[in-house]
Design a protein around this motif. Structure first.
Motif, PDB file in Angstrom:
ATOM      1  N   TYR A  98      38.742  33.508  31.812  1.00  0.00           N
ATOM      2  CA  TYR A  98      38.306  34.497  32.794  1.00  0.00           C
ATOM      3  C   TYR A  98      37.628  33.767  33.947  1.00  0.00           C
ATOM      4  O   TYR A  98      36.607  33.127  33.772  1.00  0.00           O
ATOM      5  CB  TYR A  98      37.331  35.491  32.155  1.00  0.00           C
ATOM      6  CG  TYR A  98      36.743  36.484  33.136  1.00  0.00           C
ATOM      7  CD1 TYR A  98      37.533  37.449  33.728  1.00  0.00           C
ATOM      8  CD2 TYR A  98      35.400  36.439  33.471  1.00  0.00           C
ATOM      9  CE1 TYR A  98      37.001  38.361  34.622  1.00  0.00           C
ATOM     10  CE2 TYR A  98      34.857  37.353  34.359  1.00  0.00           C
ATOM     11  CZ  TYR A  98      35.662  38.312  34.940  1.00  0.00           C
ATOM     12  OH  TYR A  98      35.138  39.207  35.825  1.00  0.00           O
ATOM     13  N   ASN A  99      38.242  33.868  35.107  1.00  0.00           N
ATOM     14  CA  ASN A  99      37.675  33.294  36.316  1.00  0.00           C
ATOM     15  C   ASN A  99      37.592  34.409  37.348  1.00  0.00           C
ATOM     16  O   ASN A  99      38.621  34.815  37.903  1.00  0.00           O
ATOM     17  CB  ASN A  99      38.539  32.143  36.824  1.00  0.00           C
ATOM     18  CG  ASN A  99      37.952  31.472  38.049  1.00  0.00           C
ATOM     19  OD1 ASN A  99      37.187  32.073  38.794  1.00  0.00           O
ATOM     20  ND2 ASN A  99      38.329  30.221  38.260  1.00  0.00           N
ATOM     21  N   PRO A 100      36.398  34.924  37.618  1.00  0.00           N
ATOM     22  CA  PRO A 100      36.244  36.060  38.534  1.00  0.00           C
ATOM     23  C   PRO A 100      36.815  35.813  39.931  1.00  0.00           C
ATOM     24  O   PRO A 100      37.128  36.761  40.640  1.00  0.00           O
ATOM     25  CB  PRO A 100      34.730  36.270  38.596  1.00  0.00           C
ATOM     26  CG  PRO A 100      34.176  35.596  37.397  1.00  0.00           C
ATOM     27  CD  PRO A 100      35.123  34.490  37.049  1.00  0.00           C
ATOM     28  N   ASP A 101      36.969  34.542  40.313  1.00  0.00           N
ATOM     29  CA  ASP A 101      37.547  34.246  41.628  1.00  0.00           C
ATOM     30  C   ASP A 101      39.025  34.612  41.703  1.00  0.00           C
ATOM     31  O   ASP A 101      39.589  34.723  42.777  1.00  0.00           O
ATOM     32  CB  ASP A 101      37.391  32.760  41.969  1.00  0.00           C
ATOM     33  CG  ASP A 101      35.942  32.379  42.229  1.00  0.00           C
ATOM     34  OD1 ASP A 101      35.135  33.285  42.545  1.00  0.00           O
ATOM     35  OD2 ASP A 101      35.625  31.188  42.094  1.00  0.00           O
ATOM     36  N   PHE A 102      39.669  34.778  40.558  1.00  0.00           N
ATOM     37  CA  PHE A 102      41.099  35.037  40.540  1.00  0.00           C
ATOM     38  C   PHE A 102      41.457  36.361  39.866  1.00  0.00           C
ATOM     39  O   PHE A 102      42.616  36.604  39.562  1.00  0.00           O
ATOM     40  CB  PHE A 102      41.842  33.890  39.859  1.00  0.00           C
ATOM     41  CG  PHE A 102      41.793  32.626  40.648  1.00  0.00           C
ATOM     42  CD1 PHE A 102      42.709  32.403  41.661  1.00  0.00           C
ATOM     43  CD2 PHE A 102      40.809  31.685  40.419  1.00  0.00           C
ATOM     44  CE1 PHE A 102      42.656  31.251  42.410  1.00  0.00           C
ATOM     45  CE2 PHE A 102      40.754  30.525  41.160  1.00  0.00           C
ATOM     46  CZ  PHE A 102      41.671  30.305  42.173  1.00  0.00           C
ATOM     47  N   ILE A 103      40.474  37.185  39.610  1.00  0.00           N
ATOM     48  CA  ILE A 103      40.721  38.464  38.953  1.00  0.00           C
ATOM     49  C   ILE A 103      40.020  39.556  39.757  1.00  0.00           C
ATOM     50  O   ILE A 103      38.902  39.362  40.235  1.00  0.00           O
ATOM     51  CB  ILE A 103      40.207  38.443  37.499  1.00  0.00           C
ATOM     52  CG1 ILE A 103      40.982  37.385  36.702  1.00  0.00           C
ATOM     53  CG2 ILE A 103      40.344  39.807  36.845  1.00  0.00           C
ATOM     54  CD1 ILE A 103      40.522  37.214  35.282  1.00  0.00           C
ATOM     55  N   ALA A 104      40.675  40.683  39.900  1.00  0.00           N
ATOM     56  CA  ALA A 104      40.102  41.792  40.663  1.00  0.00           C
ATOM     57  C   ALA A 104      38.721  42.149  40.127  1.00  0.00           C
ATOM     58  O   ALA A 104      38.484  42.130  38.918  1.00  0.00           O
ATOM     59  CB  ALA A 104      41.026  43.008  40.607  1.00  0.00           C
ATOM     60  N   ARG A 152      44.634  37.736  43.733  1.00  0.00           N
ATOM     61  CA  ARG A 152      43.285  37.201  43.850  1.00  0.00           C
ATOM     62  C   ARG A 152      42.402  38.226  44.554  1.00  0.00           C
ATOM     63  O   ARG A 152      42.806  38.851  45.528  1.00  0.00           O
ATOM     64  CB  ARG A 152      43.326  35.904  44.652  1.00  0.00           C
ATOM     65  CG  ARG A 152      41.977  35.259  44.762  1.00  0.00           C
ATOM     66  CD  ARG A 152      42.070  33.966  45.526  1.00  0.00           C
ATOM     67  NE  ARG A 152      40.728  33.428  45.660  1.00  0.00           N
ATOM     68  CZ  ARG A 152      40.458  32.148  45.653  1.00  0.00           C
ATOM     69  NH1 ARG A 152      41.426  31.286  45.539  1.00  0.00           N
ATOM     70  NH2 ARG A 152      39.230  31.733  45.782  1.00  0.00           N
ATOM     71  N   PHE A 153      41.195  38.368  44.058  1.00  0.00           N
ATOM     72  CA  PHE A 153      40.256  39.276  44.696  1.00  0.00           C
ATOM     73  C   PHE A 153      39.884  38.742  46.068  1.00  0.00           C
ATOM     74  O   PHE A 153      39.632  37.560  46.246  1.00  0.00           O
ATOM     75  CB  PHE A 153      38.994  39.416  43.836  1.00  0.00           C
ATOM     76  CG  PHE A 153      37.935  40.250  44.498  1.00  0.00           C
ATOM     77  CD1 PHE A 153      38.070  41.612  44.596  1.00  0.00           C
ATOM     78  CD2 PHE A 153      36.820  39.639  45.048  1.00  0.00           C
ATOM     79  CE1 PHE A 153      37.111  42.379  45.211  1.00  0.00           C
ATOM     80  CE2 PHE A 153      35.850  40.396  45.670  1.00  0.00           C
ATOM     81  CZ  PHE A 153      35.993  41.774  45.749  1.00  0.00           C
ATOM     82  N   SER A 154      39.893  39.596  47.071  1.00  0.00           N
ATOM     83  CA  SER A 154      39.444  39.196  48.402  1.00  0.00           C
ATOM     84  C   SER A 154      38.520  40.245  48.970  1.00  0.00           C
ATOM     85  O   SER A 154      38.703  41.435  48.744  1.00  0.00           O
ATOM     86  CB  SER A 154      40.584  39.002  49.380  1.00  0.00           C
ATOM     87  OG  SER A 154      41.817  39.097  48.877  1.00  0.00           O
ATOM     88  N   GLU A 155      37.581  39.761  49.700  1.00  0.00           N
ATOM     89  CA  GLU A 155      36.633  40.645  50.368  1.00  0.00           C
ATOM     90  C   GLU A 155      37.344  41.354  51.525  1.00  0.00           C
ATOM     91  O   GLU A 155      38.232  40.779  52.162  1.00  0.00           O
ATOM     92  CB  GLU A 155      35.470  39.832  50.944  1.00  0.00           C
ATOM     93  CG  GLU A 155      34.759  38.990  49.902  1.00  0.00           C
ATOM     94  CD  GLU A 155      33.468  39.619  49.461  1.00  0.00           C
ATOM     95  OE1 GLU A 155      32.960  40.505  50.129  1.00  0.00           O
ATOM     96  OE2 GLU A 155      32.979  39.186  48.406  1.00  0.00           O
TER      97      GLU A 155
END
Length: 160
Positions: A98-104, A152-155
């Motif tokens: 689990y890497n929050p930088d790559f998960i919604a 990838r999650f993006s702002e």
């Protein structure tokens, strides 16, 4: 699962391999002495594992069993969920990376089944999981399919 049935608009349907390239398709092999085409099952030309012999396993950041995950996702009709639930409720995913930088961001609450440690330690755990799965199920080969969401999650940025 192959013995399952479900009711559709066209009536009761039994599970089958219609549409399966490996199980329902044929290949033109040539012609016979009278010029008639000869077709053979695709699966008789290329050695393949029969779908009923597949062993399924996997990882997920959520430890929810597959029966409950199926119901939560609401993808399948309720009647099909009811038929599959008992076959899926005991299937629980192995802990995942689990890497929050790559998960919604909306997935963070589901992350209750994760591998901890450095990236190297996480990789080592995944390799150990594959080896253990292969040994536990007496498999000759293991095929890993990547089916994760790769968005990838993006702002949100105004004007972009």
């Amino acid at each position: 699962v192959l013995n399952s049935t479900c009711r559709t608009k066209e009536g009761e349907q039994k599970a089958n391999y219609y549409g399966s390239l490996t199980q329902a398709s044929t290949v033109r092999l040539g012609v016979d002495g009278n010029g008639n085409d000869i077709f053979v099952p695709f699966s008789s030309i290329i050695p393949m594992v029969h779908p009923n012999d597949l062993v399924i396993g996997g990882w997920d950041i959520s430890k929810t069993n597959l029966g409950d995950a199926m119901r939560r996702s609401k993808v399948l009709d309720v009647q099909i969920q009811d038929q599959l639930y008992d076959k899926m409720k005991d299937l629980v995913p192995m802990p995942s990376v689990y890497n929050p930088d790559f998960i919604a961001a909306n997935q963070a609450d589901r992350a209750d089944n994760v591998i901890t440690g450095s990236l190297k330690e996480q990789l080592d755990q995944l390799m150990a999981d594959i080896k253990g799965f292969k040994e536990k199920n007496s498999l000759d080969k293991v095929i890993v399919l990547w089916t994760a969401n790769t968005e990838r999650f993006s702002e949100i940025q105004e004007g972009v």
